[in-house]
Design a protein around this motif. Structure first.
Motif, PDB file in Angstrom:
ATOM      1  N   LYS A 107      76.238  26.978  71.139  1.00  0.00           N
ATOM      2  CA  LYS A 107      74.615  26.277  71.643  1.00  0.00           C
ATOM      3  C   LYS A 107      74.065  27.148  70.511  1.00  0.00           C
ATOM      4  O   LYS A 107      72.990  26.703  69.997  1.00  0.00           O
ATOM      5  CB  LYS A 107      74.307  26.557  72.871  1.00  0.00           C
ATOM      6  CG  LYS A 107      72.598  26.366  73.173  1.00  0.00           C
ATOM      7  CD  LYS A 107      72.428  26.060  74.724  1.00  0.00           C
ATOM      8  CE  LYS A 107      71.273  26.021  74.585  1.00  0.00           C
ATOM      9  NZ  LYS A 107      70.612  25.911  76.208  1.00  0.00           N
TER      10      LYS A 107
ATOM     11  N   GLU B  47      74.158  25.422  67.648  1.00  0.00           N
ATOM     12  CA  GLU B  47      73.542  23.353  67.259  1.00  0.00           C
ATOM     13  C   GLU B  47      72.183  24.473  67.211  1.00  0.00           C
ATOM     14  O   GLU B  47      71.691  23.276  66.736  1.00  0.00           O
ATOM     15  CB  GLU B  47      74.225  23.242  68.782  1.00  0.00           C
ATOM     16  CG  GLU B  47      75.781  22.365  68.757  1.00  0.00           C
ATOM     17  CD  GLU B  47      76.013  22.691  70.007  1.00  0.00           C
ATOM     18  OE1 GLU B  47      75.092  22.215  70.939  1.00  0.00           O
ATOM     19  OE2 GLU B  47      77.221  21.390  70.146  1.00  0.00           O
ATOM     20  N   THR B  48      71.516  24.848  67.584  1.00  0.00           N
ATOM     21  CA  THR B  48      70.375  24.595  67.620  1.00  0.00           C
ATOM     22  C   THR B  48      69.685  25.773  66.169  1.00  0.00           C
ATOM     23  O   THR B  48      68.963  24.271  66.369  1.00  0.00           O
ATOM     24  CB  THR B  48      70.002  26.380  68.487  1.00  0.00           C
ATOM     25  OG1 THR B  48      69.931  25.925  69.669  1.00  0.00           O
ATOM     26  CG2 THR B  48      68.567  26.575  68.767  1.00  0.00           C
ATOM     27  N   ARG B  49      70.195  25.908  65.617  1.00  0.00           N
ATOM     28  CA  ARG B  49      70.615  26.511  64.019  1.00  0.00           C
ATOM     29  C   ARG B  49      71.050  25.521  63.209  1.00  0.00           C
ATOM     30  O   ARG B  49      70.076  24.793  62.602  1.00  0.00           O
ATOM     31  CB  ARG B  49      71.366  28.101  63.987  1.00  0.00           C
ATOM     32  CG  ARG B  49      71.213  28.260  62.263  1.00  0.00           C
ATOM     33  CD  ARG B  49      72.176  29.324  61.745  1.00  0.00           C
ATOM     34  NE  ARG B  49      71.965  29.703  60.263  1.00  0.00           N
ATOM     35  CZ  ARG B  49      71.171  30.570  59.455  1.00  0.00           C
ATOM     36  NH1 ARG B  49      69.992  30.588  60.148  1.00  0.00           N
ATOM     37  NH2 ARG B  49      70.960  30.579  58.770  1.00  0.00           N
TER      38      ARG B  49
ATOM     39  N   ARG C 151      69.691  22.741  64.242  1.00  0.00           N
ATOM     40  CA  ARG C 151      68.965  20.750  64.495  1.00  0.00           C
ATOM     41  C   ARG C 151      67.811  21.730  63.832  1.00  0.00           C
ATOM     42  O   ARG C 151      67.019  20.684  63.281  1.00  0.00           O
ATOM     43  CB  ARG C 151      68.888  21.240  66.266  1.00  0.00           C
ATOM     44  CG  ARG C 151      67.961  20.593  66.398  1.00  0.00           C
ATOM     45  CD  ARG C 151      68.176  19.325  67.441  1.00  0.00           C
ATOM     46  NE  ARG C 151      67.689  20.846  68.579  1.00  0.00           N
ATOM     47  CZ  ARG C 151      68.191  21.193  69.509  1.00  0.00           C
ATOM     48  NH1 ARG C 151      69.362  21.803  69.543  1.00  0.00           N
ATOM     49  NH2 ARG C 151      67.239  22.621  70.150  1.00  0.00           N
TER      50      ARG C 151
ATOM     51  N   ALA D 236      62.496  20.175  67.099  1.00  0.00           N
ATOM     52  CA  ALA D 236      63.540  20.661  68.242  1.00  0.00           C
ATOM     53  C   ALA D 236      63.148  21.305  69.421  1.00  0.00           C
ATOM     54  O   ALA D 236      64.222  21.647  69.940  1.00  0.00           O
ATOM     55  CB  ALA D 236      64.139  22.261  67.552  1.00  0.00           C
TER      56      ALA D 236
ATOM     57  N   ILE E 194      61.986  23.632  71.008  1.00  0.00           N
ATOM     58  CA  ILE E 194      62.161  25.415  71.342  1.00  0.00           C
ATOM     59  C   ILE E 194      61.156  25.823  71.150  1.00  0.00           C
ATOM     60  O   ILE E 194      60.547  25.465  71.082  1.00  0.00           O
ATOM     61  CB  ILE E 194      63.466  25.457  70.658  1.00  0.00           C
ATOM     62  CG1 ILE E 194      63.142  25.475  68.767  1.00  0.00           C
ATOM     63  CG2 ILE E 194      64.835  25.038  70.489  1.00  0.00           C
ATOM     64  CD1 ILE E 194      63.313  26.516  68.044  1.00  0.00           C
TER      65      ILE E 194
ATOM     66  N   GLY F  54      62.358  31.013  69.686  1.00  0.00           N
ATOM     67  CA  GLY F  54      64.149  30.599  69.818  1.00  0.00           C
ATOM     68  C   GLY F  54      64.059  30.735  68.271  1.00  0.00           C
ATOM     69  O   GLY F  54      65.425  30.201  67.681  1.00  0.00           O
TER      70      GLY F  54
ATOM     71  N   HIS G 201      67.042  32.428  64.800  1.00  0.00           N
ATOM     72  CA  HIS G 201      67.448  32.552  63.549  1.00  0.00           C
ATOM     73  C   HIS G 201      66.702  32.032  62.392  1.00  0.00           C
ATOM     74  O   HIS G 201      68.042  32.699  61.183  1.00  0.00           O
ATOM     75  CB  HIS G 201      67.684  30.441  63.574  1.00  0.00           C
ATOM     76  CG  HIS G 201      68.843  30.470  65.159  1.00  0.00           C
ATOM     77  ND1 HIS G 201      69.975  30.031  65.558  1.00  0.00           N
ATOM     78  CD2 HIS G 201      68.164  29.352  66.257  1.00  0.00           C
ATOM     79  CE1 HIS G 201      70.127  29.895  66.546  1.00  0.00           C
ATOM     80  NE2 HIS G 201      68.844  29.323  67.541  1.00  0.00           N
TER      81      HIS G 201
END
Length: 205
Positions: free
Chosen positions: A3, A6-8, A10, A36, A38, A42, A46
């Protein structure tokens, strides 16, 4: 893919699209966070700051570009082992690949960072400098191999010729965007191809 990964990814995808559309300066962390979906925390987990984001985008762009050119030139050498003809094939494959992009090439992260280098720290600027010189590092051995077999018709600095490839590609992207003609870069690459052919191909007796 986790996850977190995936966030990074995105975040980077959203940031890259925004930067290519309007530049680093006009791209805010707030809009990236909103797109995003977030929190700011968040985002900063990253990427501690915009310099860290720029470094990640440049690194990813270089990796993608290197793979693209590795694949194109490997294909070209499969089609013709002669270094001159392989280079000419490689440039034609590049032009055809760009022609097949419906909306044209989206732009270059390296160029975007170079245009606004005052925004970044010394590490980002040095990374960008190495990325630009990477074109010379890639194409100089190609031209060395060609020149060892084909005597150039005129004196030419092979470093400058290697840089010229980058100049044509980056310049073609800028011209295409300015004139709303995203595929004009293909014609520029084919003109470069013609120049290289004329420079190295032996005259018919």
């Amino acid at each position: 893919m986790t996850k977190g990964t995936e966030t990074r990814t995105r975040i980077m995808d959203i940031a890259e699209a925004a930067v290519l559309a309007k530049g680093f300066d006009a791209t805010s962390i707030d809009e990236i966070v909103a797109a995003a979906e977030i929190t700011k925390g968040g985002f900063f987990y990253h990427f501690p700051d915009k310099n860290a984001l720029a470094r990640a985008l440049i690194e990813r762009y270089i990796e993608t570009e290197n793979k693209l050119f590795d694949d194109l030139w490997a294909r070209a050498r499969e089609l013709n082992e002669d270094p001159l003809h392989a280079a000419l094939i490689g440039l034609k494959l590049l032009a055809e690949m760009l022609e097949d992009m419906p909306n044209g090439h989206p732009g270059c992260i390296i160029a975007s960072a170079a245009y606004q280098d005052r925004l970044f720290d010394a590490e980002v600027r040095e990374m960008n400098r190495r990325a630009v010189l990477g074109w010379r590092t890639r194409f100089r051995p190609i031209f060395d191999e060609i020149a060892a077999i084909y005597q150039p018709r005129e004196d030419v600095d092979l470093d400058a010729l290697s840089d010229f490839v980058n100049t044509v590609v980056e310049g073609g992207l800028v011209m295409g965007k300015a004139l709303s003609q995203p595929h004009m870069i293909c014609g520029q690459i084919m003109l470069l191809r013609s120049y290289i052919r004329l420079l190295f191909e032996p005259r018919l007796q």
